[in-house]
Design a protein around this motif. Structure first.
Motif, PDB file in Angstrom:
ATOM      1  N   HIS A   1      43.108  14.537  53.633  1.00 32.57           N
ATOM      2  CA  HIS A   1      42.416  13.352  54.139  1.00 32.57           C
ATOM      3  C   HIS A   1      41.363  12.851  53.155  1.00 32.57           C
ATOM      4  O   HIS A   1      41.273  11.646  52.886  1.00 32.57           O
ATOM      5  N   ALA A   2      40.568  13.763  52.611  1.00 32.84           N
ATOM      6  CA  ALA A   2      39.442  13.366  51.775  1.00 32.84           C
ATOM      7  C   ALA A   2      39.845  12.979  50.366  1.00 32.84           C
ATOM      8  O   ALA A   2      39.208  12.134  49.741  1.00 32.84           O
TER       9      ALA A   2
ATOM     10  N   ASP B   1      31.721  12.963  58.248  1.00 33.67           N
ATOM     11  CA  ASP B   1      30.923  13.517  57.154  1.00 33.67           C
ATOM     12  C   ASP B   1      30.879  15.034  57.254  1.00 33.67           C
ATOM     13  O   ASP B   1      30.697  15.721  56.248  1.00 33.67           O
TER      14      ASP B   1
ATOM     15  N   SER C   1      41.525  10.796  60.359  1.00 32.37           N
ATOM     16  CA  SER C   1      41.618   9.379  60.016  1.00 32.37           C
ATOM     17  C   SER C   1      40.835   8.516  60.999  1.00 32.37           C
ATOM     18  O   SER C   1      40.142   7.571  60.611  1.00 32.37           O
TER      19      SER C   1
ATOM     20  N   ASN D   1      36.887   9.782  60.482  1.00 37.15           N
ATOM     21  CA  ASN D   1      36.343   9.704  59.115  1.00 37.15           C
ATOM     22  C   ASN D   1      34.999  10.439  59.034  1.00 37.15           C
ATOM     23  O   ASN D   1      33.972   9.850  58.709  1.00 37.15           O
TER      24      ASN D   1
END
Length: 342
Positions: free
Chosen positions: A127-128, A88, A83, A86
């Motif tokens: 999360h995603a 990639d 979180s 974040n």
């Protein structure tokens, strides 16, 4: 592939991208963080424990990395790190990675090195959410998964036959990564990395144990080097080369698994010979003693990898050969020991 440092920050390969690295305190984590920062990434790292003794090393070598406290056995801490960053790209390098220790504490090794991969994958999935395909995941698999080798050299399709709790744990994480790729469409790749070393390797590993002992013997600070099986064969490369392969895997359109290796094996006897020769000692047998206590309960005799797929698809090849690697490590240990005298 070398990075063109003449590029402006906005045109660097990783400009505007963020990476999260578990196991950032290890040799691979440090080299990978340096590589990603040089490519323009914002880099975050997960460090286990508030008082981790290696935290200061990370802060010294890669001060631009943002650190988060987390543990591969604690999903809530991984969710917090995800979180906050974040990312990639997520590089899961965290593990209890010393093979000999895995027999002493098989349960903990299984929890961290095996189930920890599942915990990280599941945390990333949660999360995603619906954007799961936008986050790319790298799993640090290991040549120790081949164990009792079924073919030489070993490639991506070779049957896995692990011979240690560490190897078994890595197999679990490897197949779980494949399962999440196939089940959820996750861009999840595994690098089946053969042994890779550097001056940053922990002193409990045989390569660093040898190079530091040789440096000490040369300087008159140590009398002998005690080892186990001198005839075990390994495919040794340079960790700085191997993290480049990790990054290249996550730049592919399709996720996949890759063997990363030099394709050349050497014995521990070769390692010892090159290290002693480098400091001008030819009759090294007088300084080396074998002790059965350092033999593995189940030995992995020969590991040598076929990295032709990585060369073909990723355009990756090792740059540092074995002799140069050993000499590099001996020189680093000599320099560190001499600096300690000042």
């Amino acid at each position: 592939m070398s990075l063109d440092t003449s590029l402006s920050p906005a045109t660097l390969p990783g400009a505007g991208r963020t990476a999260l690295v578990t196991g950032i305190t290890g040799q691979d984590g440090l080299y990978l963080a340096e590589l990603l920062l040089a490519k323009g990434y914002e880099v975050h790292g997960v460090v286990r424990g508030q008082n981790n003794p290696r935290r200061e090393l990370v802060e010294e070598l890669v001060p631009d990395v943002q650190l988060h406290t987390g543990d591969l056995t604690d999903m809530s801490s991984l969710l917090r790190a995800l979180s906050a960053s974040n990312p990639d790209e997520v590089y899961n390098l965290g593990a209890i990675s010393f093979v000999a220790y895995s027999w002493e504490n098989a349960a903990l090794t299984s929890d961290v090195t095996g189930k920890g991969v599942l915990t990280m994958l599941e945390a990333l999935r949660l999360h995603a959410g619906s954007d799961l395909d936008k986050v790319r995941f790298y799993q640090a698999s290991s040549s120790e998964m081949f164990g009792k080798v079924q073919e030489v050299p070993q490639r991506e399709t070779t049957l896995l036959w692990p011979r240690s709790p560490y190897g078994v744990s890595k197999v679990f994480g490897h197949y779980m990564t494949i399962n999440y790729r196939e089940s959820y469409g996750m861009h999840a790749s595994s690098g089946i990395l053969f042994n890779h070393e550097s001056p940053r390797r922990g002193e409990e590993f045989v390569t660093r144990k040898v190079t530091k002992a040789v440096a000490k013997i040369h300087l008159g600070l140590q009398d002998e080097l005690v080892l186990g099986n001198l005839d075990a064969q390994r495919d040794w490369g340079y960790a700085g080369d191997y993290v480049e392969a990790m990054w290249r895997m996550l730049q592919q359109d399709e996720a996949d698994d890759y063997v990363i290796a030099t394709g050349v094996s050497h014995s521990i006897r070769d390692l010892v010979t090159i290290a002693f020769d480098h400091v001008g000692i030819s009759g090294w047998e007088q300084f080396v003693r074998q002790d059965p206590r350092f033999l593995r309960p189940a030995e992995v005799d020969t590991l040598v990898g076929d990295a032709s797929k990585a060369k073909r698809v990723l355009g990756w090849e090792p740059q540092v050969d074995f002799d140069s690697l050993v000499r590099m490590m001996v020189d680093a240990d000599l320099e560190a020991l001499k600096a300690g005298w000042k």
